[in-house]
Design a protein around this motif. Structure first.
Motif, short mmCIF file in Angstrom:
data_model
loop_
_atom_site.label_atom_id
_atom_site.label_comp_id
_atom_site.label_asym_id
_atom_site.label_seq_id
_atom_site.Cartn_x
_atom_site.Cartn_y
_atom_site.Cartn_z
N HIS A 29 0.85 -1.20 0.00
CA HIS A 29 0.00 0.00 0.00
C HIS A 29 0.88 1.24 0.00
O HIS A 29 2.10 1.13 0.10
CB HIS A 29 -0.98 -0.01 1.18
CG HIS A 29 -0.34 0.11 2.53
ND1 HIS A 29 0.44 -0.88 3.08
CD2 HIS A 29 -0.38 1.10 3.46
CE1 HIS A 29 0.85 -0.51 4.28
NE2 HIS A 29 0.37 0.70 4.54
N HIS A 31 1.36 3.89 2.00
CA HIS A 31 1.94 4.61 3.15
C HIS A 31 3.46 4.63 3.03
O HIS A 31 4.07 3.64 2.63
CB HIS A 31 1.53 3.94 4.47
CG HIS A 31 0.20 4.41 4.97
ND1 HIS A 31 -0.63 3.63 5.74
CD2 HIS A 31 -0.45 5.59 4.80
CE1 HIS A 31 -1.73 4.31 6.03
NE2 HIS A 31 -1.65 5.50 5.47
N HIS A 83 -7.26 -1.57 4.78
CA HIS A 83 -6.45 -0.62 5.56
C HIS A 83 -6.60 0.80 5.01
O HIS A 83 -7.03 1.70 5.73
CB HIS A 83 -5.01 -1.10 5.51
CG HIS A 83 -4.00 -0.20 6.13
ND1 HIS A 83 -4.03 0.16 7.46
CD2 HIS A 83 -2.91 0.43 5.59
CE1 HIS A 83 -3.00 0.96 7.72
NE2 HIS A 83 -2.32 1.15 6.61
N ASP A 104 -0.33 -4.01 6.10
CA ASP A 104 -1.17 -3.35 7.10
C ASP A 104 -2.62 -3.69 6.73
O ASP A 104 -3.01 -3.55 5.57
CB ASP A 104 -0.98 -1.82 7.05
CG ASP A 104 0.37 -1.40 7.61
OD1 ASP A 104 1.13 -2.27 8.06
OD2 ASP A 104 0.65 -0.19 7.59
#
Ligand SMILES: [Zn+2]
Length: 330
Positions: A29, A31, A83, A104
């Motif tokens: 992802h 982040h 997430h 996550d």
């Protein structure tokens, strides 16, 4: 060979969420603690688009939820992680084993992305950010209601509501919840740009403005924590602050312990959901990534072969990791 070695490596075929720049990397992802400036990134389309706001110099290979891709001896399938927008768990078939890396993740609903499911496996790399018993959260609709009530009561009493939420993921979730409740939100340029991408992928965020273009009137400001200069922005307005995060369940663990209100709306799985994942997936070996060690002891007590592991050290400098860990030798 599978190794935890600056990421999860499957021989020379694949590396997932590497903590050092790579020629080619699979990313769970967008982040920044899971993203580096790789030359080629394989990820879901929303993750690739969100990643472009972090670094634009990469070749993108889009992966679709539910589709299986082959790389050398490795078969890999992304599935929703619940997430943030685009977040993926990866289900991998390699050397006769089924491996799951949750990235996550969160099992309960999130208004900005598809809900995650539990996937059975032999080896589980589990995000245990909230691997301590106290991190069980109230029901999602109740937390959404508390958020709307906080803003409503601030505005009714003449205060400017200031909400602390990270720029990617939590900010858009708060924007969507408040927009749906009829409130405007005023956000940083980054959170605004991320929200535009969410809208392109069908996440219906409304009533939001860039804080730099429009002074806030009847809505809430959203700032990334830890923002220490609240008094300096709009100094003529009285403000009340609210921290929105799973960490808000316990002030002891909060960087924003001084906020007027704490709403424990998490984008990571609760403790009970972590246990539920393991008990449903029935892995033979579990690597607990991130967070507390408590869950490792609990899982061992329940008869599982669980160990604490890391993709990099806590500072993200990628040293002191469990290098050269051959799963089949342990
Ligand atoms: Zn994340």
């Amino acid at each position: 060979m599978i190794e935890l070695n600056y990421g999860i490596r499957f021989g020379d075929d694949l590396i997932i969420d590497p903590t050092r720049k790579q020629q080619t990397a699979v990313v769970s992802h967008a982040h920044s603690d899971h993203l580096r400036r790789h030359n080629r990134i394989l990820a879901t389309t929303p993750t690739l688009e969100l990643a472009r706001l972090y670094t634009s110099e990469f070749e993108s290979i889009p992966l679709e939820y539910g589709k299986t891709y082959r790389f050398g001896k490795c078969k890999i399938r992304p599935e929703p992680a619940g997430h943030i927008l685009g977040s993926a768990q990866y289900i991998i078939d390699y050397a006769g084993y089924r491996i799951v890396y949750t990235g996550d993740f969160k099992l309960s609903p999130n208004d900005t992305c598809a809900q995650a499911r539990i996937h059975q496996c032999d080896i589980l790399f589990l995000d245990t950010t909230f691997g301590r018993k106290q991190f069980n959260f109230p029901e999602y609709n109740y937390l959404k209601q508390r958020l709307a009530e906080f803003v409503d009561s601030c505005l009714y009493s003449g205060y400017l509501p200031v909400i602390y939420a990270y720029n990617l993921g939590k900010a858009q979730e708060v924007m969507k919840i408040l927009g749906y409740s009829g409130f405007s939100t005023y956000v940083t340029d980054k959170a605004y740009a991320y929200a535009e991408i969410h809208r392109r992928f069908g996440v219906d965020i409304t009533n939001f403005y860039s804080l730099n273009d429009t002074p806030p009137e009847d809505g809430a400001i959203i700032l990334p924590p830890p923002y220490r200069y609240t008094k300096e922005i709009f100094p003529d307005r009285h403000k009340r602050t609210c921290f929105v995060s799973g960490w808000a369940i316990n002030k002891k663990h909060c960087r924003i312990w001084w906020a007027d209100e704490m709403i424990p709306l998490s984008d990571h799985a609760s403790y009970d959901d972590l246990i539920r994942y393991v008990e449903t997936a029935k892995p033979k070996k579990i690597y607990c990534l991130f967070g507390f060690k408590d869950i490792v002891d609990d899982l061992r007590y329940r008869g599982y072969n669980a160990v604490k592991a890391t993709l990099a050290n806590r500072q993200g400098i990628a040293k002191n990791i469990l290098a050269e860990l051959d799963l089949f030798g342990t």
